[in-house]
Design an enzyme around this catalytic site. Sequence first.
Site, PDB file in Angstrom:
ATOM      1  N   LYS A 108       8.788  80.209  74.835  1.00 36.31           N
ATOM      2  CA  LYS A 108       9.803  79.315  74.779  1.00 36.31           C
ATOM      3  C   LYS A 108      11.090  79.818  73.764  1.00 36.31           C
ATOM      4  O   LYS A 108      12.190  80.341  72.905  1.00 36.31           O
ATOM      5  CB  LYS A 108      10.311  78.329  75.357  1.00 36.31           C
ATOM      6  CG  LYS A 108      12.167  77.868  74.973  1.00 36.31           C
ATOM      7  CD  LYS A 108      12.541  76.737  75.249  1.00 36.31           C
ATOM      8  CE  LYS A 108      12.257  75.107  75.122  1.00 36.31           C
ATOM      9  NZ  LYS A 108      13.089  74.907  74.290  1.00 36.31           N
ATOM     10  N   ASN A 109      10.074  79.031  72.411  1.00 33.47           N
ATOM     11  CA  ASN A 109      11.068  79.297  71.081  1.00 33.47           C
ATOM     12  C   ASN A 109      11.063  80.358  70.264  1.00 33.47           C
ATOM     13  O   ASN A 109      11.996  80.436  69.126  1.00 33.47           O
ATOM     14  CB  ASN A 109      10.799  77.363  70.194  1.00 33.47           C
ATOM     15  CG  ASN A 109      11.331  76.590  70.834  1.00 33.47           C
ATOM     16  OD1 ASN A 109      12.310  76.326  71.614  1.00 33.47           O
ATOM     17  ND2 ASN A 109      10.719  75.331  70.703  1.00 33.47           N
TER      18      ASN A 109
ATOM     19  N   VAL B 261      10.313  65.065  61.472  1.00 33.98           N
ATOM     20  CA  VAL B 261      11.628  65.650  62.158  1.00 33.98           C
ATOM     21  C   VAL B 261      12.183  65.082  62.857  1.00 33.98           C
ATOM     22  O   VAL B 261      13.383  65.773  61.922  1.00 33.98           O
ATOM     23  CB  VAL B 261      10.354  67.275  63.214  1.00 33.98           C
ATOM     24  CG1 VAL B 261      11.200  68.410  62.978  1.00 33.98           C
ATOM     25  CG2 VAL B 261       8.965  67.421  61.989  1.00 33.98           C
TER      26      VAL B 261
ATOM     27  N   ARG C 298      13.159  73.502  82.042  1.00 34.35           N
ATOM     28  CA  ARG C 298      14.537  74.235  80.550  1.00 34.35           C
ATOM     29  C   ARG C 298      13.004  74.868  79.812  1.00 34.35           C
ATOM     30  O   ARG C 298      13.393  75.745  79.533  1.00 34.35           O
ATOM     31  CB  ARG C 298      15.376  73.079  80.000  1.00 34.35           C
ATOM     32  CG  ARG C 298      16.169  72.677  80.723  1.00 34.35           C
ATOM     33  CD  ARG C 298      17.500  71.821  79.617  1.00 34.35           C
ATOM     34  NE  ARG C 298      16.490  72.188  78.230  1.00 34.35           N
ATOM     35  CZ  ARG C 298      16.726  71.610  76.496  1.00 34.35           C
ATOM     36  NH1 ARG C 298      16.858  70.517  77.242  1.00 34.35           N
ATOM     37  NH2 ARG C 298      16.939  72.384  76.487  1.00 34.35           N
TER      38      ARG C 298
HETATM   39  C1  EPZ Z   1      14.031  73.985  66.756  1.00 37.17           C
HETATM   40  O1  EPZ Z   1      14.705  72.936  67.114  1.00 37.17           O
HETATM   41  C2  EPZ Z   1      12.917  73.711  68.038  1.00 37.17           C
HETATM   42  N1  EPZ Z   1      14.150  74.177  69.417  1.00 37.17           N
HETATM   43  C3  EPZ Z   1      13.034  71.924  68.619  1.00 37.17           C
HETATM   44  O2  EPZ Z   1      11.981  71.944  69.823  1.00 37.17           O
HETATM   45  C4  EPZ Z   1      12.123  71.967  67.158  1.00 37.17           C
HETATM   46  O3  EPZ Z   1      12.132  70.170  67.649  1.00 37.17           O
HETATM   47  C5  EPZ Z   1      12.308  72.164  66.658  1.00 37.17           C
HETATM   48  O4  EPZ Z   1      12.760  73.489  66.389  1.00 37.17           O
HETATM   49  C6  EPZ Z   1      11.362  71.802  64.795  1.00 37.17           C
HETATM   50  O5  EPZ Z   1      10.216  72.644  65.069  1.00 37.17           O
HETATM   51  C7  EPZ Z   1      14.623  75.620  69.336  1.00 37.17           C
HETATM   52  O6  EPZ Z   1      13.781  76.299  68.537  1.00 37.17           O
HETATM   53  C8  EPZ Z   1      15.170  76.212  70.244  1.00 37.17           C
HETATM   54  P1  EPZ Z   1      15.504  71.903  62.637  1.00 37.17           P
HETATM   55  P2  EPZ Z   1      16.222  73.302  65.643  1.00 37.17           P
HETATM   56  O7  EPZ Z   1      16.682  72.690  62.418  1.00 37.17           O
HETATM   57  O8  EPZ Z   1      15.926  74.302  65.184  1.00 37.17           O
HETATM   58  C9  EPZ Z   1      17.416  68.829  60.266  1.00 37.17           C
HETATM   59  C10 EPZ Z   1      11.655  71.809  72.058  1.00 37.17           C
HETATM   60  O9  EPZ Z   1      11.112  70.739  72.919  1.00 37.17           O
HETATM   61  N2  EPZ Z   1      18.192  69.580  60.376  1.00 37.17           N
HETATM   62  O10 EPZ Z   1      13.926  73.150  63.072  1.00 37.17           O
HETATM   63  O11 EPZ Z   1      16.843  72.942  65.610  1.00 37.17           O
HETATM   64  C11 EPZ Z   1      17.406  67.984  62.261  1.00 37.17           C
HETATM   65  O12 EPZ Z   1      18.428  67.052  61.626  1.00 37.17           O
HETATM   66  C12 EPZ Z   1      13.160  71.626  71.180  1.00 37.17           C
HETATM   67  O13 EPZ Z   1      11.368  72.883  72.385  1.00 37.17           O
HETATM   68  C13 EPZ Z   1      19.375  69.469  59.090  1.00 37.17           C
HETATM   69  O14 EPZ Z   1      19.641  68.225  58.768  1.00 37.17           O
HETATM   70  O15 EPZ Z   1      15.626  72.091  64.737  1.00 37.17           O
HETATM   71  C14 EPZ Z   1      16.038  68.147  62.230  1.00 37.17           C
HETATM   72  O16 EPZ Z   1      15.546  66.451  61.148  1.00 37.17           O
HETATM   73  C15 EPZ Z   1      12.884  70.269  70.600  1.00 37.17           C
HETATM   74  N3  EPZ Z   1      20.299  70.716  58.741  1.00 37.17           N
HETATM   75  C16 EPZ Z   1      15.132  68.861  61.018  1.00 37.17           C
HETATM   76  O17 EPZ Z   1      16.054  69.719  59.875  1.00 37.17           O
HETATM   77  C17 EPZ Z   1      20.335  71.201  59.328  1.00 37.17           C
HETATM   78  O18 EPZ Z   1      21.403  72.122  59.323  1.00 37.17           O
HETATM   79  C18 EPZ Z   1      14.166  69.905  61.669  1.00 37.17           C
HETATM   80  O19 EPZ Z   1      14.892  70.356  62.638  1.00 37.17           O
HETATM   81  C19 EPZ Z   1      18.975  71.892  60.059  1.00 37.17           C
HETATM   82  C20 EPZ Z   1      17.842  71.002  61.492  1.00 37.17           C
END
Ligand code: EPZ
Length: 407
Positions: free
Chosen positions: A22-23, A318, A387
């Site tokens: 998916k991701n 995370v 989803r």
């Molecule tokens: C991706 O989300 C995945 N989603 C998530 O999977 C996954 O949990 C996550 O990566 C971590 O591996 C998709 O790929 C569609 P991040 P993403 O940006 O990209 C902080 C699932 O179950 N952050 O790596 O949104 C954030 O708050 C889903 O399939 C900032 O501070 O995650 C978090 O603490 C759920 N500022 C950390 O980084 C930003 O601008 C990691 O988030 C962006 C993120």
Amino acid sequence: MKKIIVNGGLSLRGKVVPQGSKNAALPILFATLLTDGVSVLRRVPEIGDVEVAIRILKSFGASVIRDGECLIVDTRSLKYTKPDSALTSKIRASSYLIGASLGRFGLVEIAPIGGCDFDKRPIDMHLAAAAALGVERFGDTLTAKKLVGGEITFDKVSVGATINALLMASVAEGKTVIKGGAREPHVLSLAEFLISAGADIAYDGDKVFVTGRPLRGGNYTVIPDMIEAGTYLSLAPLTDGEITVEGNVAVYLDAFLNLFKAGGASVTADSAQTTFRGNLTAEINVKTEPYPGYPTDLQPQLCPLMARFFGGSIEETVWRGRFGYLEALSRFGVGYTRYESFAKIHPSELKGASVHSPDLRGGAACLMAALAAKGKSEIYMPEVIMRGYERLEEKLSSLGADVKIVD
Ligand code: EPZ
């Protein structure tokens, strides 16, 4: 309202062919917007989030057709359209419109971004990456007469911000270097797709060097879904069964396989298949971390196992708030104590329950608890789980589960 009815307590046995990731599929679909051509994609999973992504692509004028194993995406005649918030608010991956739309049209109006609501989900790092390549911001509108390569340095790991950086850099004028980017397999999979479309991307240690180029249609097979694979494999110890996931999923799952080995499960893995059998014989304790650490997206699925056997603990680094699903799991008898970003799961007797899917992976964890508990359970809103999980009823039934999705 839809629900999954589960008669649990059966041993699950058999083989699962993993869906495409998916991701990985989601950013690849948005990346097609950067290309002036026809992309042929294989192993794109038939899941709710992908269907929404396809509707967003179509809103820009893309033609998207499923033809047997292939998804054919024609992005030769696109026109900028204001993103439809009714669609963007359904999936987190709509944030990839920042990179894709800026790369193609030099413009994007940021619409509400969806996804699981388990923590604050800021986009400051996405915006900083855009600014580094010459993007200007006016309220919710981002514009760039042209993207110009530059240096992007991330101080913490973000999958989404790294994806947007790669999307923009692939078509920006000149060279970009990305430092501190995410190394998740799905991020590398996006890079492979972009390379198939003509992008110039090279990895060197913790840096990624990208030289912008016009992109044509790409040709790519999406990697298998390590999170779906891990979810099914976990069902073997949970139900005293034996489950094999075909294909080379072990290559992405080191931390997960090591955790189960430490918990005493029998794990055999090679490049052709991975098999779990046997119960856990020890407590498991885990800390989630960016890849290659233990994946946060396989965190909720551990709780039914911890409860059924010796208990355990989860430190979530995370998404510090990713424990909202525990309330739903407690209805299945899972006992827990939560301290902010840390949870202790107590050995508990699992029982059937009726719950709403709390979120995608939390919903999967509830389904797992229902499969392990003797008796009947009902999980409302299985769409939330679907989803991210393809042909859920069919795959579980083929393992011997008694599950039915009804309206
Ligand atoms: C991706 O989300 C995945 N989603 C998530 O999977 C996954 O949990 C996550 O990566 C971590 O591996 C998709 O790929 C569609 P991040 P993403 O940006 O990209 C902080 C699932 O179950 N952050 O790596 O949104 C954030 O708050 C889903 O399939 C900032 O501070 O995650 C978090 O603490 C759920 N500022 C950390 O980084 C930003 O601008 C990691 O988030 C962006 C993120």
